[in-house]
Design a protein around this motif. Sequence first.
Motif, PDB file in Angstrom:
ATOM      1  N   ILE A   1       7.126  -7.584 -19.431  1.00 53.35           N
ATOM      2  CA  ILE A   1       7.803  -7.728 -18.136  1.00 53.35           C
ATOM      3  C   ILE A   1       7.716  -6.430 -17.351  1.00 53.35           C
ATOM      4  N   VAL A   2       7.944  -5.313 -18.030  1.00 55.49           N
ATOM      5  CA  VAL A   2       7.846  -4.009 -17.364  1.00 55.49           C
ATOM      6  C   VAL A   2       6.434  -3.780 -16.846  1.00 55.49           C
ATOM      7  N   ARG A   3       5.445  -4.144 -17.666  1.00 56.93           N
ATOM      8  CA  ARG A   3       4.055  -3.988 -17.223  1.00 56.93           C
ATOM      9  C   ARG A   3       3.769  -4.839 -15.993  1.00 56.93           C
ATOM     10  N   LYS A   4       4.268  -6.069 -15.996  1.00 58.65           N
ATOM     11  CA  LYS A   4       4.043  -6.953 -14.850  1.00 58.65           C
ATOM     12  C   LYS A   4       4.732  -6.419 -13.596  1.00 58.65           C
ATOM     13  N   ILE A   5       5.934  -5.861 -13.769  1.00 62.30           N
ATOM     14  CA  ILE A   5       6.638  -5.288 -12.616  1.00 62.30           C
ATOM     15  C   ILE A   5       5.831  -4.139 -12.032  1.00 62.30           C
ATOM     16  N   ASN A   6       5.342  -3.254 -12.902  1.00 58.14           N
ATOM     17  CA  ASN A   6       4.545  -2.112 -12.433  1.00 58.14           C
ATOM     18  C   ASN A   6       3.258  -2.568 -11.756  1.00 58.14           C
ATOM     19  N   ASP A   7       2.579  -3.547 -12.364  1.00 58.75           N
ATOM     20  CA  ASP A   7       1.317  -4.042 -11.790  1.00 58.75           C
ATOM     21  C   ASP A   7       1.558  -4.704 -10.437  1.00 58.75           C
ATOM     22  N   LYS A   8       2.604  -5.531 -10.380  1.00 61.04           N
ATOM     23  CA  LYS A   8       2.917  -6.233  -9.132  1.00 61.04           C
ATOM     24  C   LYS A   8       3.314  -5.239  -8.053  1.00 61.04           C
ATOM     25  N   LEU A   9       4.077  -4.218  -8.414  1.00 62.88           N
ATOM     26  CA  LEU A   9       4.498  -3.204  -7.455  1.00 62.88           C
ATOM     27  C   LEU A   9       3.289  -2.447  -6.917  1.00 62.88           C
ATOM     28  N   SER A  10       2.383  -2.069  -7.801  1.00 67.80           N
ATOM     29  CA  SER A  10       1.175  -1.352  -7.374  1.00 67.80           C
ATOM     30  C   SER A  10       0.317  -2.213  -6.458  1.00 67.80           C
ATOM     31  N   THR A  11       0.173  -3.481  -6.810  1.00 66.82           N
ATOM     32  CA  THR A  11      -0.621  -4.400  -5.986  1.00 66.82           C
ATOM     33  C   THR A  11      -0.015  -4.575  -4.604  1.00 66.82           C
ATOM     34  N   ASN A  12       1.301  -4.754  -4.550  1.00 66.83           N
ATOM     35  CA  ASN A  12       1.962  -4.969  -3.258  1.00 66.83           C
ATOM     36  C   ASN A  12       1.919  -3.727  -2.380  1.00 66.83           C
ATOM     37  N   ILE A  13       2.048  -2.545  -2.994  1.00 70.88           N
ATOM     38  CA  ILE A  13       1.947  -1.312  -2.217  1.00 70.88           C
ATOM     39  C   ILE A  13       0.548  -1.177  -1.626  1.00 70.88           C
ATOM     40  N   ASN A  14      -0.464  -1.517  -2.418  1.00 74.37           N
ATOM     41  CA  ASN A  14      -1.842  -1.477  -1.904  1.00 74.37           C
ATOM     42  C   ASN A  14      -2.029  -2.472  -0.766  1.00 74.37           C
ATOM     43  N   GLU A  15      -1.452  -3.664  -0.922  1.00 76.85           N
ATOM     44  CA  GLU A  15      -1.555  -4.660   0.134  1.00 76.85           C
ATOM     45  C   GLU A  15      -0.828  -4.205   1.395  1.00 76.85           C
ATOM     46  N   MET A  16       0.310  -3.564   1.214  1.00 79.46           N
ATOM     47  CA  MET A  16       1.061  -3.048   2.361  1.00 79.46           C
ATOM     48  C   MET A  16       0.254  -1.980   3.100  1.00 79.46           C
ATOM     49  N   ASN A  17      -0.416  -1.127   2.330  1.00 80.56           N
ATOM     50  CA  ASN A  17      -1.225  -0.066   2.948  1.00 80.56           C
ATOM     51  C   ASN A  17      -2.422  -0.618   3.707  1.00 80.56           C
ATOM     52  N   LYS A  18      -2.869  -1.816   3.332  1.00 81.83           N
ATOM     53  CA  LYS A  18      -4.006  -2.425   4.015  1.00 81.83           C
ATOM     54  C   LYS A  18      -3.608  -3.074   5.339  1.00 81.83           C
ATOM     55  N   LEU A  19      -2.327  -3.323   5.513  1.00 82.40           N
ATOM     56  CA  LEU A  19      -1.877  -3.951   6.755  1.00 82.40           C
ATOM     57  C   LEU A  19      -2.082  -2.987   7.924  1.00 82.40           C
ATOM     58  N   PRO A  20      -2.267  -3.535   9.110  1.00 88.90           N
ATOM     59  CA  PRO A  20      -2.445  -2.665  10.274  1.00 88.90           C
ATOM     60  C   PRO A  20      -1.215  -1.808  10.517  1.00 88.90           C
ATOM     61  N   LYS A  21      -1.472  -0.621  11.022  1.00 83.39           N
ATOM     62  CA  LYS A  21      -0.376   0.286  11.327  1.00 83.39           C
ATOM     63  C   LYS A  21       0.516  -0.318  12.401  1.00 83.39           C
ATOM     64  N   SER A  22       1.800  -0.205  12.191  1.00 88.54           N
ATOM     65  CA  SER A  22       2.750  -0.681  13.193  1.00 88.54           C
ATOM     66  C   SER A  22       2.793   0.329  14.337  1.00 88.54           C
ATOM     67  N   LEU A  23       2.452  -0.116  15.540  1.00 88.74           N
ATOM     68  CA  LEU A  23       2.293   0.780  16.685  1.00 88.74           C
ATOM     69  C   LEU A  23       3.589   0.878  17.482  1.00 88.74           C
ATOM     70  N   SER A  24       3.875   2.097  17.951  1.00 87.11           N
ATOM     71  CA  SER A  24       5.127   2.315  18.673  1.00 87.11           C
ATOM     72  C   SER A  24       4.928   2.775  20.109  1.00 87.11           C
ATOM     73  N   SER A  25       3.687   3.079  20.519  1.00 84.40           N
ATOM     74  CA  SER A  25       3.444   3.551  21.886  1.00 84.40           C
ATOM     75  C   SER A  25       2.073   3.092  22.351  1.00 84.40           C
ATOM     76  N   VAL A  26       1.889   3.087  23.675  1.00 84.96           N
ATOM     77  CA  VAL A  26       0.603   2.702  24.248  1.00 84.96           C
ATOM     78  C   VAL A  26      -0.469   3.704  23.844  1.00 84.96           C
ATOM     79  N   ALA A  27      -0.087   4.961  23.699  1.00 87.38           N
ATOM     80  CA  ALA A  27      -1.060   5.980  23.279  1.00 87.38           C
ATOM     81  C   ALA A  27      -1.603   5.661  21.893  1.00 87.38           C
ATOM     82  N   GLU A  28      -0.712   5.278  20.987  1.00 86.64           N
ATOM     83  CA  GLU A  28      -1.159   4.889  19.646  1.00 86.64           C
ATOM     84  C   GLU A  28      -2.042   3.655  19.719  1.00 86.64           C
ATOM     85  N   ALA A  29      -1.635   2.695  20.540  1.00 88.00           N
ATOM     86  CA  ALA A  29      -2.414   1.466  20.684  1.00 88.00           C
ATOM     87  C   ALA A  29      -3.803   1.771  21.226  1.00 88.00           C
ATOM     88  N   THR A  30      -3.886   2.691  22.195  1.00 89.34           N
ATOM     89  CA  THR A  30      -5.189   3.053  22.776  1.00 89.34           C
ATOM     90  C   THR A  30      -6.089   3.667  21.722  1.00 89.34           C
TER      91      THR A  30
END
Length: 670
Positions: A324-353
Amino acid sequence: MSTLQVKSVCSKISSSANDTVQRMTGLTITGGPLVSCYNDRIRPLLDVVDKLRNLNIMQEGIQLPTIVVVGDQSSGKSSVLESLARISLPRGQGICTRVPLIMRLENYSHPRPEFRLEFDGKVINTDEERISDDITAATDEIAGKGKGISNTPLTLIVKKNGVPDLTMVDLPGITPVAVHGQPEDIYEQISKIIMEFITPEESVILNVLSASVDFTTCESIQLSQKVDKNGERTLAVVTKADKNPEGLLEKVTANDVNIGLGYVCVRNRIGDESYEEARDEEARLFKNHHLLSGISKSMVGIPVLAQKLVRIQASVVGKCLPDIVRKINDKLSTNINEMNKLPKSLSSVAEATTVFMHMLGCAKESLRKILLRGVFEEYPDVMEMHCTSRIAEMLDQYSAELQANGPETDPKGRFLLDEIKVLEETKGIALPNFLPRAAFQALLQRKIKGIYLTPFGFVDKVWNYIESVVVRVLTHQCDNYPQILPSTRRAAQTLVGKKKQQSIDWVTDIVEMEKLTDYTCNPEYITTWNQLMFYRGTLMEAVKGRSHMSKVNIVGFGEVDFAHLQSKVGVVEEAFDLKMRMTAYWRIVLRRLVDCMALHLLFGIQNFLNKDMEREIIHGLMGPEGNGLERMLDESPSVANTRMKLKNSIKLLKESKDAVANIMDRIAST
């Protein structure tokens, strides 16, 4: 804490706990089903599992070790659980348990017990007198009043001195036929809930059977055998042994239904008996009854059942927790990687440009690779995106279609007839033996008319293909920001439409020039004409009847039938000269149409990518119809939903990881 460290701690605790249980076997137990020396050792591991269950880690697909209590309706499930927990549960006719009841029993040294119900985020404190009514009220709130069921669990926490540290899930009793007030598909509903709980390999099945029934026909046995055919994780409790003693010894020793973890026969509490009185009566029954005394003492009584359950639970928890601990660690690592692959959340037009210009730059580079350089590393297996190859194939097909309309393709028996007709229509008062230029131009215009639509069709086909490629690349690049895709795609399609129109205008000019002007400085024209004129003498000899040949073989034309020319001998020589001139010139015209088309397309594609595309797309996005880059600041619903799910999942997994680490560190330090 690492998986190996967890495994070491679990092994130590499980071994110690099992030794304790084995030493206790056969002892007279007072004050409850099991004394606290075992509880002190197994409680930390149960704290880990219960904490994970409270955090609802199972929604992440990580199964927890669970003792699942199943049985047919009126099999005595409630009586068994009451004896283990030493509390009163709801009783009555029909289905008493209408929701999964998670019972967490905890040995509690304080003289005043604690009882608590948890469901739907609510916590209800109760006591021994009200616990049955409160369970009924909570069940009605979850599943509705009446006789319907629900798969939403209700958790009952019992902290009481002398109870074994156990966590069990009591499921609705199986009823094969719906009675008044129950849904028609009540059997299917209950079976579905049971299968959801007993299917995971981590589940231990506590199958409650009435001594009065044939075990092989029990619905609960048939369901458990679907997921545990050999009974390796099934323990059977046989109730009502005092009421149906006949043949019970044979039933539990024959084991016709493959109960791998064994049988335990018990006597249900009757009437107002206290739990201590009920245990005393149970002990006397299995010691003195002439039919029941033959059953091994390791297979009878609530205390033995408690011992077996805690020993099985210790083994299963100790075995499963590292995984169970191994699965938690693996799932956590996978989800963090998936989160990092998501587009950056933009807060200004300059960032969007900045992000948009990067996306556009990536799209341009990708298109340069596949449209100009022939590098297909981004689409190795997508043949449609190997653009240089596909465009070259289209150009070859275009060339073949043009060649199919050459002078060498005259129908059989019509050799020189078109040329003779043109000469006759363009003759005038002039010196003989001069080839009229009007005749050549008339024939040339007729040839151009025959291939007129081919270049336009080719241009349309190529730019339509380029449009599909550009849209596909832009769609891929805008995948993280779909809100700007419509404007970006529309701008690209508009630009491709402009480039296509430019190509159409260019083709129109080229074709019109070829119609009106007959000129080339290519020396191949004279060379080819001279080579073809070599056959003029042979043809004239045959037409005038001075040769015995029936046909004349001319390179490029094959065998030519000349019988139809013998009546037009006066104009044959001039017509042959006209045809050979047209043949030599037409080859150059067709080559010119192909070569110029290739150069035009390459030039147009380069301008499209290097000059026009970026400007057009920026204008389309920033213009009045594009609504600007502000839309990139509004995250798309799909990405926002994915981000929220991953964020919640990561939070849950981190909490679970920290909870396990804290408890295991505390265990390791003792």
